[in-house]
Design a protein around this motif. Sequence first.
Motif, PDB file in Angstrom:
ATOM      1  N   LEU A   1     -37.556  60.409 -43.204  1.00 28.88           N
ATOM      2  CA  LEU A   1     -36.872  61.553 -43.806  1.00 28.88           C
ATOM      3  C   LEU A   1     -37.357  61.779 -45.238  1.00 28.88           C
ATOM      4  CD1 LEU A   1     -33.230  61.380 -42.472  1.00 28.88           C
ATOM      5  CD2 LEU A   1     -35.268  62.336 -41.462  1.00 28.88           C
TER       6      LEU A   1
ATOM      7  N   VAL B   1     -31.798  68.541 -42.129  1.00 26.79           N
ATOM      8  CA  VAL B   1     -32.476  67.431 -41.463  1.00 26.79           C
ATOM      9  C   VAL B   1     -31.611  66.163 -41.481  1.00 26.79           C
ATOM     10  CG1 VAL B   1     -34.389  65.816 -41.736  1.00 26.79           C
ATOM     11  CG2 VAL B   1     -34.821  68.257 -41.773  1.00 26.79           C
TER      12      VAL B   1
ATOM     13  N   SER C   1     -30.197  64.484 -38.129  1.00 27.50           N
ATOM     14  CA  SER C   1     -30.648  63.172 -37.658  1.00 27.50           C
ATOM     15  C   SER C   1     -29.504  62.179 -37.628  1.00 27.50           C
ATOM     16  CB  SER C   1     -31.850  62.642 -38.441  1.00 27.50           C
ATOM     17  OG  SER C   1     -31.834  63.064 -39.739  1.00 27.50           O
TER      18      SER C   1
ATOM     19  N   GLY D   1     -28.165  60.872 -34.017  1.00 26.84           N
ATOM     20  CA  GLY D   1     -28.699  59.515 -34.133  1.00 26.84           C
ATOM     21  C   GLY D   1     -27.887  58.487 -33.378  1.00 26.84           C
TER      22      GLY D   1
ATOM     23  N   ALA E   1     -36.712  54.398 -40.459  1.00 24.24           N
ATOM     24  CA  ALA E   1     -36.169  55.699 -40.076  1.00 24.24           C
ATOM     25  C   ALA E   1     -35.857  56.527 -41.319  1.00 24.24           C
ATOM     26  CB  ALA E   1     -34.916  55.513 -39.236  1.00 24.24           C
TER      27      ALA E   1
ATOM     28  N   PHE F   1     -34.751  63.040 -31.204  1.00 23.09           N
ATOM     29  CA  PHE F   1     -35.191  63.791 -32.379  1.00 23.09           C
ATOM     30  C   PHE F   1     -34.861  63.064 -33.677  1.00 23.09           C
ATOM     31  CE2 PHE F   1     -35.417  67.493 -29.548  1.00 23.09           C
ATOM     32  CZ  PHE F   1     -36.669  67.933 -29.930  1.00 23.09           C
ATOM     33  N   SER F   2     -33.857  62.205 -33.617  1.00 18.36           N
ATOM     34  CA  SER F   2     -33.479  61.512 -34.841  1.00 18.36           C
ATOM     35  C   SER F   2     -34.274  60.228 -34.983  1.00 18.36           C
ATOM     36  CB  SER F   2     -31.994  61.177 -34.806  1.00 18.36           C
ATOM     37  OG  SER F   2     -31.710  60.243 -35.814  1.00 18.36           O
ATOM     38  N   PRO F   3     -34.877  60.011 -36.154  1.00 16.42           N
ATOM     39  CA  PRO F   3     -35.598  58.746 -36.327  1.00 16.42           C
ATOM     40  C   PRO F   3     -34.663  57.547 -36.155  1.00 16.42           C
ATOM     41  CG  PRO F   3     -35.415  59.937 -38.422  1.00 16.42           C
ATOM     42  CD  PRO F   3     -34.958  60.862 -37.339  1.00 16.42           C
TER      43      PRO F   3
ATOM     44  N   SER G   1     -32.521  57.058 -33.933  1.00 18.40           N
ATOM     45  CA  SER G   1     -32.355  56.673 -32.534  1.00 18.40           C
ATOM     46  C   SER G   1     -33.451  55.726 -32.077  1.00 18.40           C
ATOM     47  CB  SER G   1     -32.386  57.907 -31.632  1.00 18.40           C
ATOM     48  OG  SER G   1     -31.414  58.810 -32.026  1.00 18.40           O
TER      49      SER G   1
END
Lengths: 304, 548
Positions: free
Chosen positions: B457, B479, B483, B487, B453, B503-505, B507
């Motif tokens: 970014l 960003v 996130s 998250g 994740a 939308f958040s890596p 998550s």
Amino acid sequence: MEPIIHAQELQKFYGKTHALKGLYLAVKPGEVFGLIGPNGAGKTTTVRILLGLLKASGGTAEIFGMDAWQDAATIHKRLAYVPDDVRLWGNLTGGEVIDFLLNLRGGIDEKRRSHYIDCFDFDPAKRCRAYSKGNRQKVALIAALASKAELLVLDEPTGGLDPLMARRFQETIQEIKNEGRTVLLSSHRLADVERLCDRVAIISQGTIVESGDLKTMRHMKRNVIRVRTRDPLDGLQKLNGVHDVIHTDDEVSFQADNEELEAIYSFLAARGILSLISSPPTLEDLFMRHYETRQESTGAAEDG
Amino acid sequence: MRLKMVDWRGIRGTTALLRHTLRTERVRFFVWVLSFFVLMSVVTYVNGQFTAQEMKELVIHSTGEPGMRMLVSPITAEGAGEISRFVFFRFSFVFSLLVVLMNIQIANRLTRHEEETRRADLIATSGAGRYARLLSALLVLVGLNFAVALAMWGGLLINGIEPFGSLIAGLSYGALGVVFAALTACAAQLSSHVSGVAAISGFTFAGVFLINSLAGARGTVEGEIVNDTLHFQGFEASSLAYLSPMGWTQEIYPFDDRNLWIFLLFAAAFIVLTSAAFALVDKRDVGAGVLRERKGRERSGPISLRPLGLALRLDRGVMLGWLFGTMFMAFVFGAAVGDLGVAFEDHAVFGEVFTEAAEQFPFMLISVFAMAVPFYARAAVLRMRREEATGPLELGLSTTLSKARWLTSKVLMLIAFSFLCLFAATLSLGFAMEASLGEIGEFLAAAAFQGGAAFVLTGLFLVFLALVPRQTGALSLAVIILSIAVGSWFGPMLDLPQRVMDFSPFSHVAFEPENAEPLRIALLYGFGMTACAIGITGFLRRDFQPSR
Ligand SMILES: Nc1ncnc2c1ncn2[C@@H]1O[C@H](COP(=O)(O)OP(=O)(O)OP(=O)(O)O)[C@@H](O)[C@H]1O
Ligand SMILES: [Mg+2]
């Protein structure tokens, strides 16, 4: 002889700003070539394109016969550069930066290194963030001069130097010239250019407006005339080829285009010449003309 | 003792400077104040959706285990079911962190940054007194912190929270901010360099944060079990809290005891630090720091003759600081998890809940380490941008160092180092917990998954650097914040719908590796790689862009 630097039809857009409009430049091996022109004319842009830092929007830029953008790394083995605004690694000392740059430019030559450090009276033990503008410029200059590069590209290298150091700079460029190296020098110090350069190009609004051998340029174009006459010189201003008329107490000075000299002399003769001095223009005389046309045209642009 | 007369000429020009600062920085100030208002009101509103019972359960849940107590603030028995206390119980450390970061950043900007960019020379020679810059900076910061306090107050008020308590709560964070503004102003007199100032203030804050966390971990939680029901009787920090300004804020109890005398502690700290800063001004030149700039070496060592060696040497300090900082933090958390055991463990009903929470906790910490990575990555990418914008990149690229080599070595260094830090912190956590080899293996797997994740970014930051270099700083910060906010940590706390959280890596990675979906992890890495590739090719194609 093949030119070392060869730029043709060079174009550069920054967004909508048209910074270079078909610029032509050819620098021959072994010569010192001057690039002058008003602020914002495009000198730094040209130099950065030649170094492959910027990509030309059109036209070609070649150094040593190679493409400036594509073959930048290869070209840079044989070239040294002093940027317009020298910015260094704040944590390193000047000496360390000089070593780093020299090493990347083909190795450190101890004799040359210490020669130029002494020559510019430079303290290499201070950290770069503590150097003044002039001293930062010295770091870049020493690293360029002491390298083995065949070609030196110097963008306003004397901007921050005091008069003594500027003189030293002139001497070192003379040495470089004697070694047969090539120099592209952009500068606002016309005295430097006049003394050092074999050829100059005047750049204005992104094009070369004048270029060539300094001596021929001076003689071919204009003369500066100072004259005293018996009768007043009314109407001189209106003659073809007469520029920059200045009346002083007992004398009139002006610039005359060479092709109109005959007409001008007969105009003067009819008013009884008491004394007349005609001399080739200085670079400043040539340069100022382009300065003024720029101001006129920008003024017009603002009106419109 | 000789009394020195105050020389009023020293502060001449303060008001002019004040006006100048307010004019040039107004947008920045406005954004900060507005953010505090929005954050406060949203957080209060969302948490207000819990019932009193749910809040109580959450409080019990997150105070039972000492490691978890490090991240929450003390709370009384009566407060456990009240939204006003509950919000600060959960978010105090976030508010403190933001307030302190704001103050360090802005104080540094108004003092040392101003001098380093030599703008201060102009001011020093234009008739302003020698104390004027410092005084105006401090005045501005006091005002700004007051505005932040009022913004937080407003955020609570619109949620219908009790006005007087809310005002005190807001002011307690403003007071914390003011102390760090004064501390940074002191640091700015000592160090002659922006990064030095940031390091002094940052390390002090890390210490303050740590002491406060320890005070939480070593605090006491009381509960009484009647008829199989746990009656929570409050969580108090240990007296260590009084050693840390963050602890002062938490000890005020704005909705209960109202320990207003604690504001005197803040005032005392502010006065001491401010006087020190003014005293230090006399001991130095404009542009310099009290700590003298040492002379350096005249010649370069063999390592820094090469581009990679030089890059390593220049970033050495930051990298070591980051590596040991995260390892140390991880160790402290790990030790707290391991040693102090679980409260209420013996209790039949709650024991199970707590053991489960305690088992998940190390994995949650690992996800925090992974969320710290983007901060490093952002700083590293911004260093690259600075090297281009106002640094020596132009000179560097005029040598045989090619753009491609410069960029790839920086990017590889950045990625390798991010993972190194993440794994080192994870190992440090494992050792401190005296975890078994099997557990450590699981921790490392979790780190590798969470790292995916973070990697996404990093890739995005490189894309920004390539395509919108001038906006890299702002975009990458946005960003990161987004996130983290949507998250896996704050998303559920804020009760966000899954679609938003996606939308958040972060998550997309479950805390425990056994629950993680391999396909999603692979996709994260794939996405990260693609972004890196776009960033690198974009950068190689674009012009060198110095700031003008
Ligand atoms: N990055 C940029 N973005 C937009 N416009 C630019 C950029 N760099 C240069 N320009 C514009 O291009 C033109 C040429 O600028 P350049 O820097 O080449 O001039 P110069 O001849 O070096 O001037 P000076 O003598 O002041 O150094 C100017 O009009 C300038 O404003
Ligand atoms: Mg220029």
